[in-house]
Motif scaffolding. Structure first.
Motif, PDB file in Angstrom:
ATOM      1  N   VAL A  20       4.355   2.441 -10.885  1.00 60.32           N
ATOM      2  CA  VAL A  20       3.009   2.107 -11.352  1.00 60.32           C
ATOM      3  C   VAL A  20       2.241   1.429 -10.224  1.00 60.32           C
ATOM      4  CG1 VAL A  20       1.677   0.695 -12.973  1.00 60.32           C
ATOM      5  CG2 VAL A  20       3.669   1.985 -13.785  1.00 60.32           C
ATOM      6  N   LYS A  21       2.867   0.487  -9.556  1.00 62.88           N
ATOM      7  CA  LYS A  21       2.212  -0.225  -8.457  1.00 62.88           C
ATOM      8  C   LYS A  21       1.858   0.734  -7.312  1.00 62.88           C
ATOM      9  CE  LYS A  21       3.863  -4.839  -9.405  1.00 62.88           C
ATOM     10  NZ  LYS A  21       2.560  -5.354  -9.804  1.00 62.88           N
ATOM     11  N   TYR A  22       2.759   1.679  -7.028  1.00 54.41           N
ATOM     12  CA  TYR A  22       2.500   2.680  -5.985  1.00 54.41           C
ATOM     13  C   TYR A  22       1.271   3.519  -6.360  1.00 54.41           C
ATOM     14  CZ  TYR A  22       3.132   6.679  -2.910  1.00 54.41           C
ATOM     15  OH  TYR A  22       2.924   7.671  -1.985  1.00 54.41           O
ATOM     16  N   ASN A  23       1.225   3.968  -7.592  1.00 58.00           N
ATOM     17  CA  ASN A  23       0.105   4.805  -8.028  1.00 58.00           C
ATOM     18  C   ASN A  23      -1.211   4.040  -8.050  1.00 58.00           C
ATOM     19  OD1 ASN A  23       1.128   7.520  -8.482  1.00 58.00           O
ATOM     20  ND2 ASN A  23       2.472   6.532  -9.954  1.00 58.00           N
ATOM     21  N   ILE A  24      -1.165   2.759  -8.378  1.00 56.45           N
ATOM     22  CA  ILE A  24      -2.384   1.950  -8.335  1.00 56.45           C
ATOM     23  C   ILE A  24      -2.905   1.882  -6.899  1.00 56.45           C
ATOM     24  CG2 ILE A  24      -3.270  -0.414  -8.540  1.00 56.45           C
ATOM     25  CD1 ILE A  24      -1.482  -0.676 -11.064  1.00 56.45           C
ATOM     26  N   ALA A  25      -2.015   1.628  -5.952  1.00 61.12           N
ATOM     27  CA  ALA A  25      -2.426   1.560  -4.544  1.00 61.12           C
ATOM     28  C   ALA A  25      -2.968   2.914  -4.075  1.00 61.12           C
ATOM     29  CB  ALA A  25      -1.256   1.118  -3.672  1.00 61.12           C
ATOM     30  N   ALA A  26      -2.308   3.997  -4.464  1.00 66.68           N
ATOM     31  CA  ALA A  26      -2.762   5.334  -4.056  1.00 66.68           C
ATOM     32  C   ALA A  26      -4.152   5.644  -4.614  1.00 66.68           C
ATOM     33  CB  ALA A  26      -1.753   6.387  -4.524  1.00 66.68           C
ATOM     34  N   ILE A  27      -4.373   5.301  -5.867  1.00 65.66           N
ATOM     35  CA  ILE A  27      -5.687   5.542  -6.481  1.00 65.66           C
ATOM     36  C   ILE A  27      -6.749   4.661  -5.813  1.00 65.66           C
ATOM     37  CG2 ILE A  27      -7.027   5.226  -8.612  1.00 65.66           C
ATOM     38  CD1 ILE A  27      -5.332   7.686  -8.794  1.00 65.66           C
ATOM     39  N   LEU A  44      -5.605  -4.919   0.170  1.00 68.96           N
ATOM     40  CA  LEU A  44      -5.019  -3.600  -0.064  1.00 68.96           C
ATOM     41  C   LEU A  44      -3.835  -3.372   0.866  1.00 68.96           C
ATOM     42  CD1 LEU A  44      -4.922  -0.881  -1.459  1.00 68.96           C
ATOM     43  CD2 LEU A  44      -6.728  -0.078   0.084  1.00 68.96           C
ATOM     44  N   LYS A  45      -3.975  -3.762   2.111  1.00 71.84           N
ATOM     45  CA  LYS A  45      -2.881  -3.617   3.075  1.00 71.84           C
ATOM     46  C   LYS A  45      -1.659  -4.416   2.603  1.00 71.84           C
ATOM     47  CE  LYS A  45      -3.659  -3.566   7.684  1.00 71.84           C
ATOM     48  NZ  LYS A  45      -3.936  -4.116   9.031  1.00 71.84           N
ATOM     49  N   ASN A  46      -1.878  -5.650   2.155  1.00 74.90           N
ATOM     50  CA  ASN A  46      -0.773  -6.468   1.634  1.00 74.90           C
ATOM     51  C   ASN A  46      -0.156  -5.845   0.391  1.00 74.90           C
ATOM     52  OD1 ASN A  46      -0.998  -8.404   3.644  1.00 74.90           O
ATOM     53  ND2 ASN A  46      -2.394  -9.685   2.456  1.00 74.90           N
ATOM     54  N   GLN A  47      -0.994  -5.277  -0.462  1.00 75.03           N
ATOM     55  CA  GLN A  47      -0.516  -4.611  -1.671  1.00 75.03           C
ATOM     56  C   GLN A  47       0.392  -3.438  -1.315  1.00 75.03           C
ATOM     57  OE1 GLN A  47      -3.733  -3.150  -4.127  1.00 75.03           O
ATOM     58  NE2 GLN A  47      -2.370  -2.472  -5.754  1.00 75.03           N
ATOM     59  N   ILE A  48       0.006  -2.689  -0.310  1.00 75.50           N
ATOM     60  CA  ILE A  48       0.811  -1.537   0.119  1.00 75.50           C
ATOM     61  C   ILE A  48       2.141  -2.013   0.692  1.00 75.50           C
ATOM     62  CG2 ILE A  48       0.947   0.376   1.759  1.00 75.50           C
ATOM     63  CD1 ILE A  48      -2.176   0.582   1.441  1.00 75.50           C
ATOM     64  N   TYR A  49       2.103  -2.979   1.588  1.00 73.14           N
ATOM     65  CA  TYR A  49       3.348  -3.465   2.187  1.00 73.14           C
ATOM     66  C   TYR A  49       4.262  -4.133   1.163  1.00 73.14           C
ATOM     67  CZ  TYR A  49       1.982  -2.359   6.974  1.00 73.14           C
ATOM     68  OH  TYR A  49       1.632  -1.691   8.127  1.00 73.14           O
ATOM     69  N   LEU A  51       4.909  -3.115  -1.687  1.00 75.35           N
ATOM     70  CA  LEU A  51       5.592  -2.100  -2.492  1.00 75.35           C
ATOM     71  C   LEU A  51       7.090  -2.054  -2.193  1.00 75.35           C
ATOM     72  CD1 LEU A  51       2.959   0.782  -2.340  1.00 75.35           C
ATOM     73  CD2 LEU A  51       3.536  -0.632  -4.334  1.00 75.35           C
ATOM     74  N   LYS A  52       7.481  -2.464  -0.981  1.00 73.35           N
ATOM     75  CA  LYS A  52       8.908  -2.468  -0.646  1.00 73.35           C
ATOM     76  C   LYS A  52       9.672  -3.402  -1.568  1.00 73.35           C
ATOM     77  CE  LYS A  52       8.460  -5.967   2.905  1.00 73.35           C
ATOM     78  NZ  LYS A  52       8.258  -6.241   4.275  1.00 73.35           N
ATOM     79  N   ASN A  53       9.015  -4.441  -2.087  1.00 75.05           N
ATOM     80  CA  ASN A  53       9.651  -5.379  -3.010  1.00 75.05           C
ATOM     81  C   ASN A  53       9.931  -4.752  -4.380  1.00 75.05           C
ATOM     82  OD1 ASN A  53       9.409  -7.374  -1.016  1.00 75.05           O
ATOM     83  ND2 ASN A  53       7.385  -7.962  -1.761  1.00 75.05           N
ATOM     84  N   TYR A  54       9.361  -3.580  -4.625  1.00 73.79           N
ATOM     85  CA  TYR A  54       9.532  -2.898  -5.905  1.00 73.79           C
ATOM     86  C   TYR A  54      10.326  -1.606  -5.764  1.00 73.79           C
ATOM     87  CZ  TYR A  54       6.081  -6.291  -7.307  1.00 73.79           C
ATOM     88  OH  TYR A  54       5.419  -7.476  -7.549  1.00 73.79           O
ATOM     89  N   GLY A  55      11.036  -1.485  -4.656  1.00 76.70           N
ATOM     90  CA  GLY A  55      11.926  -0.349  -4.471  1.00 76.70           C
ATOM     91  C   GLY A  55      11.275   0.922  -3.952  1.00 76.70           C
ATOM     92  N   ILE A  56      10.081   0.838  -3.459  1.00 75.75           N
ATOM     93  CA  ILE A  56       9.404   2.018  -2.908  1.00 75.75           C
ATOM     94  C   ILE A  56       9.931   2.254  -1.499  1.00 75.75           C
ATOM     95  CG2 ILE A  56       7.183   3.036  -2.274  1.00 75.75           C
ATOM     96  CD1 ILE A  56       7.624   2.669  -5.328  1.00 75.75           C
ATOM     97  N   GLU A  57      10.290   3.505  -1.207  1.00 77.92           N
ATOM     98  CA  GLU A  57      10.854   3.873   0.094  1.00 77.92           C
ATOM     99  C   GLU A  57       9.886   3.575   1.236  1.00 77.92           C
ATOM    100  OE1 GLU A  57      12.240   7.902   0.366  1.00 77.92           O
ATOM    101  OE2 GLU A  57      12.920   7.870  -1.714  1.00 77.92           O
ATOM    102  N   SER A  58      10.455   3.168   2.353  1.00 79.67           N
ATOM    103  CA  SER A  58       9.624   2.823   3.510  1.00 79.67           C
ATOM    104  C   SER A  58       8.827   4.028   4.013  1.00 79.67           C
ATOM    105  CB  SER A  58      10.471   2.228   4.632  1.00 79.67           C
ATOM    106  OG  SER A  58      11.416   3.155   5.078  1.00 79.67           O
ATOM    107  N   SER A  59       9.373   5.233   3.865  1.00 83.91           N
ATOM    108  CA  SER A  59       8.629   6.412   4.319  1.00 83.91           C
ATOM    109  C   SER A  59       7.343   6.600   3.497  1.00 83.91           C
ATOM    110  CB  SER A  59       9.496   7.668   4.250  1.00 83.91           C
ATOM    111  OG  SER A  59       9.849   7.957   2.919  1.00 83.91           O
ATOM    112  N   LEU A  60       7.406   6.296   2.205  1.00 85.90           N
ATOM    113  CA  LEU A  60       6.211   6.415   1.359  1.00 85.90           C
ATOM    114  C   LEU A  60       5.191   5.337   1.709  1.00 85.90           C
ATOM    115  CD1 LEU A  60       7.839   7.216  -2.105  1.00 85.90           C
ATOM    116  CD2 LEU A  60       6.641   8.794  -0.580  1.00 85.90           C
TER     117      LEU A  60
END
Length: 130
Positions: A20-27, A44-49, A51-60
């Motif tokens: 959900v957090k990833y999709n919010i940042a993408a939108i 926004l930059k901090n929000q994207i970075y 995402l690693k705290n929520y298990g989002i892959e570093s490549s994404l």
């Protein structure tokens, strides 16, 4: 905007859900591109970075940061802030190899580099494909 607002409501129900957090940042990036939403770039930059705290892959996260800098470069170009635009282009150049690119992605990125007067980067990017 409807999807963005619905995702914010969904985030209230599942506040620790990385997808959900990833999709919010993408939108947000998409809305920022079309100037449909005022964005604080640092937040926004901090929000994207984060995402690693929520298990989002570093490549994404790297892919999302490249997209962030593509939009930022476009905005800076409109403002004629060439020095900072070049910094965003340099970020893109230094980070696009951190994630998978489809043939379409290669072409789009080469077009981006060409548009911003970085023909050598476009050639370098497509040389192995050619």
């Amino acid at each position: 905007m409807i999807v963005y607002n619905e995702l914010l409501e969904l985030e209230k129900l599942v506040p620790k859900n990385g997808e959900v957090k990833y999709n919010i940042a993408a939108i947000k990036i998409k809305l920022w591109r079309f100037r449909a939403l005022e964005i604080n770039e640092a937040k926004l930059k901090n929000q994207i970075y984060s995402l690693k705290n929520y298990g989002i892959e570093s490549s994404l996260i790297s892919r999302m940061m490249v997209n962030f800098h593509i939009i930022k470069a476009e905005n800076l170009m409109r403002k004629r802030d060439y020095e900072n635009k070049d910094k965003s282009v340099a970020f893109i150049k230094n980070n696009y190899k951190k994630f998978y690119l489809s043939d379409y992605d290669y072409l789009s990125l080469a077009q981006f580099f060409s548009y911003y007067a970085n023909i050598d980067l476009a050639v370098e990017l497509l040389e192995s494909k050619a």
